[in-house]
Every structure is written in C-alpha cells, then in structure tokens.
Design a protein around this motif. Structure first.
Motif, short mmCIF file in Angstrom:
data_model
loop_
_atom_site.label_atom_id
_atom_site.label_comp_id
_atom_site.label_asym_id
_atom_site.label_seq_id
_atom_site.Cartn_x
_atom_site.Cartn_y
_atom_site.Cartn_z
N ILE A 1 -3.31 8.74 -0.86
CA ILE A 1 -4.28 7.67 -0.76
C ILE A 1 -5.38 8.08 0.23
N LEU B 1 0.81 -1.21 0.00
CA LEU B 1 0.00 0.00 0.00
C LEU B 1 0.85 1.27 0.00
N ASP C 1 -7.21 0.90 1.89
CA ASP C 1 -7.26 1.83 0.76
C ASP C 1 -8.71 2.10 0.39
#
Length: 597
Positions: free
Chosen positions: A357, A304, A382
């Motif tokens: 993000i 991520l 996410d």
C-alpha cells in the motif's frame, strides 16, 4: 532532704538531659546540683529570681526545670511556671516546702510534671525527673502527630467531614468548606442534614443517601457517584462514607470523604467521544510505545492492514514494513524522541495478505503533564488510488516530453538544417558575385543557425534522453555527468555498476530527472569544484547519490521548489529522498528506490 545510696543509673540517651535548678536556698541548691551530677545529669545553672529565669530561657533552653515556689523578686515559682508553659513548653517539677491545699491548687493549674516536698530523697528526685522527661517526650510525639494530622486534614484536596454516631459534625476541612460553599465554624456541632446541599443520583436505581447514617449499621463503607446541588452550582461528586467503630465493635462515628469529579467526568466524556471518533475513522490510527511496540489499533487499521488488534498487540511497527523496503520507522521514532515533529510523509506498507500500500503517515508524540514522552500516535492514510493517478499523469507527462523532444529533434532540427543549407548556397552565390558584405552576413547567419541547431538538440536531449531510452539509466547518468563537466567546467564524475539496474522505465526516468535537478542545483548554488554521481544496487533497493564539495545547503533552502519536485518524483516511484548538508562541507542528495518498484 534525706540521702539515699541506692545505685541509680540514668536511662540510656544520646545526650544527658540538661536541667536548670531554680532554688532560693543556696545550700539546698548546691545539694540538688551534687545529686544531679552524681546521677549523670547536666546542671545548666542555679537561679533564685523569677525574672532572671525568664531572661535565662531566652538564651538557653533546658530539657527540664526544678522549680522552687518561693523565689526572690516579684514573681513566685508558680507564676514563672505559668509563663514558661505559655512561651517555652519546658517541663517543670516543683520542689517546695509548701504542701497546703491552696498552694497545691495553684501549682496544679500550671500542669506541672511533678511536685516534690523538700524532704525528698535521691530516689524520689530521680524517678520524678525520669517520669517527667518520658512524659514530655511522649507529649512532643503526640503533638507532632496532631500537627501532622491537622496539616494533612487541612491540606488534603478532598473534602473530609468527621461526624459522631448521631451525625453531628465534629471536624470539617477547608476543602469541604470550599466545595460546599460553607464557613468552617458555622457547621461544627450541627447535623450533616443541615448542610445546604441537595444530593441526587442518576447513575443507579434506588441509590442510598450517603448522609443518611441510619443505613450503615451492617456495612463498613458506602461509596458512589452523586450530583451535589447547591444554590448556584451543580457538580459531580464521588462520595465515600467510612464507619468508625470502638473497641466493642459499636459505631462511634463516620468519616465522609468528598471528591469533586466534575472535571474528571467531562474528561471521561471527552475521552469517550474521542475514542468513538478514533474507532470510526477511515484512517488507520495506531498507538505505540516510544520504542515502536503497538498498544492500540482502530477499526481503520483493521480494514487497511487486514490484522485484528490481537494479532498486532505487543508487536513492533516494523511488521508493517515490506521486506524489500527500507525500514525508516526507527529513524522516525528517534526524531520524535529528540523532540522533532513529523508531518505527513509518503511511504510503503504491507498488508497481512502481502499486498503493498502507498501510504501517507503522520507521527505525533504523546506526552504526560510533565512533558515526558509516553507514547506515539501514527495516522496512516491509503494513498494507492492517488499514487496510481499521479503515476498515470507522470507517464502522460513523459510521453508529452518525448513528443516535444522528438518534434524538436526531427521537425525543428531538420527545418533549421534546411535553412543552414539554403544560407550555405546563398553564400556561394554571393561569392561568385563578389558581394563581400553579403558573404559576411551569410556566414554570420550560418553560425547563428548552427548554434540554434545545437541548442535545439540539447533541448531535445534534456526532454528525451536518447541514451536512457536505448541503453538504460547507468549510461544515461554517465553521459549526463560528462555533459555537465564539459558544459559548465565543474569536475563531475560518475560511479556505478557496469550492468543495467533492475528498475521499471518510469522509475529510471524519475531518477534521471532527480539527478538533473540535483546537478543543476549543485552547479548554480553550491559553489564547489567537484561533483560525484553514484548509483548503487543491492538486493532490495537502488541508491542514487549526488554529492558536491560546495558550501553546503542551509535549512531554509530545503523548502525550495526544485527540492520539492525531487521529493515528489521520489514519492511517485515509492522512493525516499533525503538531503544532507553541512555549511562549508558540501551537500548530498540521496534517493532510495525499492527494486520491485
């Protein structure tokens, strides 16, 4: 009794020893007392009756007793000494004229600390007393050590078995008996091979048998994990065998220590499974200290955020916060340290490559067995795709609101205006015909239509604020504040910059609606007399604040639908909404939105 005049001094002690003299000859008793006094001892009393001695000891406990064997009464000195050793454990030195074998044999059975014939001199008495006191002190220390070792041996949670060099059990503690389901006295003196246990080892090839002592000649200790199989149970044991050697370095015995690790084994298995789950999770799972220092970093976090664990290990969680975004991590960690639980909340985070993000983050405390906070767990997911979808939905919603507002303003508004003109014409016709009732009805209808036109325009303005579209957020909020003051009679003021703020249109729309909802709540529920709307801009963010002087929002009210909608709108544009309320002091609704959004 012979006299001696050597200079003799009592050895240094905190307090002089206290001595009880038991002698049936009064003159000898006085002489003994004088000698003891000259030597620095304290004489508690002189007695000549055995029963009186025992009664005296119930009240006072001397450090030593000088005991004559021949006493008045039914008990002689030896019988009294036997009772003293059983009940008081006070050192006794015999002073007697008897030196025959039978008397000495009886006296020996009482384990005296000395035996002096009555022809003794001062030196004999002094050295006998000092040696007796030293021996008694040493015995007390040995006894205390034995008690300590016995208590430790009995109370230790590990099983302990002490064996001689042939493997015969000399001692076995309670923990070992419980572990092996034994009675303690049944196996003392028997070989360890007689223990009702089968030992298996599946952890290594060709494992040594821990109770086969023949293999211990060249080693000092053997340890390992084993399965201990009893009649009705089977469990994991960590077994350690230590070799005892004498002063000639020859084996004199063995100490076997057994630790039941069944629970630890299951915990390790569970930890291994949990570690596997954490490592393979698609969510980013991060462990940190209570101060925010990163200590663990799973595969999901690597994917991520783009960092390997070595790149973030030991660094603060703040490295994941974008430069333009308010760092809420210290506040969240403070709340965790204060005992609060923080469920999923939405925020922004930065990747290694600089990408931003949208994330949902849950922060959980990790506590030890005593409840102390030792670490913090963060689970990050996410939300970028969902947020993009929600933004598209909001844009569709805003377009639809604009269409409905436009229809209300252009279509319905014009039609109502047409009706108003027709009724106005009807009024003129009725005047010519002098139809007074009809004229009044026409005028009433005109008023109703005017009111409806005004309401339609206000509805259209609420759905599509023209000022917001044409002049931007600053003038739109100023106009909204004036409208609330004129419409509801509550003093509402606006404080903000003169120039337009640097926000995308979708963010301006969401802030406008947040302000609408907050003003509605303040007017309907706060009960205050003043509302201040303020808009501030710095290099990184826009801050919208709606503050009233009402009765303050309660904790229960923070879960209402209107407040949830405001929170939702703030999240949609990467903002953070907080509501601060003190009963009796008013409420502040604060929304922070990053400028880049």
């Amino acid at each position: 009794m012979q006299e001696h005049h050597d200079n003799i001094e009592i050895q240094s002690r905190t307090d002089p020893p206290r001595i009880l003299v038991v002698e049936d000859e009064a003159i000898l008793a006085i002489d003994i007392c004088n000698i003891l006094d000259s030597l620095g001892y304290i004489v508690l009393d002189t007695l000549d009756n055995g029963q009186e001695v025992l009664s005296f000891l119930d009240e006072v406990k001397p450090d030593l007793i000088l005991m004559d064997i021949h006493l008045k009464g039914e008990l002689d000195g030896i019988q009294v000494a036997e009772i003293i050793q059983r009940t008081h454990r006070i050192p006794v030195i015999y002073i007697s004229a008897y030196s025959d074998v039978d008397t000495l044999s009886r006296a020996k059975n009482t384990r005296p600390y000395g035996y002096i014939i009555k022809s003794f001199d001062q030196n004999d008495l002094f050295f006998s007393i000092e040696m007796a006191l030293d021996r008694h002190d040493m015995e007390k220390k040995i006894l205390e050590s034995e008690r300590l070792l016995s208590t430790t041996f009995s109370g230790i949670s590990d099983g302990v078995i002490s064996c001689d060099k042939e493997g015969k059990i000399q001692l076995i503690n309670i923990a070992a008996c419980r572990m092996l389901d034994l009675k303690q006295d049944d196996y003392v003196g028997r070989s360890t091979r007689d223990l009702p246990v089968r030992i298996e080892n599946t952890f290594e090839e060709n494992p040594p048998d821990p109770l086969d002592f023949s293999s211990y000649e060249n080693t000092g200790e053997v340890s390992g994990r084993y399965f201990f199989v009893l009649e009705k149970s089977r469990f994991h044991v960590f077994c350690t065998v230590s070799v005892l050697k004498n002063e000639h370095e020859k084996i004199s015995g063995y100490i076997v220590i057994l630790r039941n690790i069944e629970e630890e084994y299951h915990v390790q298995e569970m930890q291994s499974r949990l570690a596997s789950i954490v490592e393979t999770s698609e969510d980013a799972i991060i462990g940190s200290t209570p101060e925010g220092t990163i200590i663990s970093w799973n595969r999901g976090a690597r994917i991520l955020f783009g960092y390997d664990q070595g790149e973030v290990q030991g660094k603060n969680l703040s490295i994941l916060v974008p430069d333009f975004y308010p760092n809420e991590i210290p506040e969240m960690l403070d709340r965790i340290r204060n005992g609060e639980l923080i469920d999923h909340y939405e925020t922004l985070r930065a990747r290694k490559d600089g990408g931003i993000i949208d994330m949902s983050v849950k922060i959980s405390p990790i506590r030890d067995s005593r409840g102390n906070l030792i670490a913090v767990s963060l689970i990050a997911r996410d939300m970028s795709k969902r947020k993009q979808l929600e933004k598209e939905i909001l844009e569709i919603e805003d377009r639809e609101r604009s269409r409905i507002g436009q229809d209300l303003h252009d279509s319905l508004g014009q039609q109502l205006t047409g009706i108003l003109l027709r009724v106005k014409a009807l009024e003129g016709k009725l005047l010519k015909e002098k139809d007074s009732p009809g004229v009044e009805d026409a005028r009433d209808i005109q008023q109703i239509v005017r009111n409806t036109v005004e309401q339609t325009r206000e509805m259209a303005k609420g759905l599509i604020p023209v000022t917001l579209q044409t002049n931007g957020l600053v003038e739109a909020l100023q106009e909204l504040s004036l409208y609330c003051q004129s419409m509801y009679g509550v003093a509402t003021s606006f404080e903000g910059p003169r120039d337009p703020v640097d926000l995308q249109p979708i963010a301006e729309v969401q802030l406008y609606h947040i302000c609408q909802e907050a003003l509605t709540n303040a007017i309907k529920h706060a009960g205050g007399t003043s509302i201040i709307v303020s808009l501030e801009q710095d290099t990184t963010e826009i801050v919208l604040t709606i503050r009233d002087n009402g009765n303050g929002i309660s904790v229960e009210s923070t879960t209402g639908l209107g407040l949830r909608i405001m929170q939702y709108r703030a999240n949609m544009v990467g903002g953070h909404l907080s509501i601060i309320g003190n009963e009796g002091w008013g409420t502040a609704v604060i929304c922070r939105v990053p400028i880049t959004q």
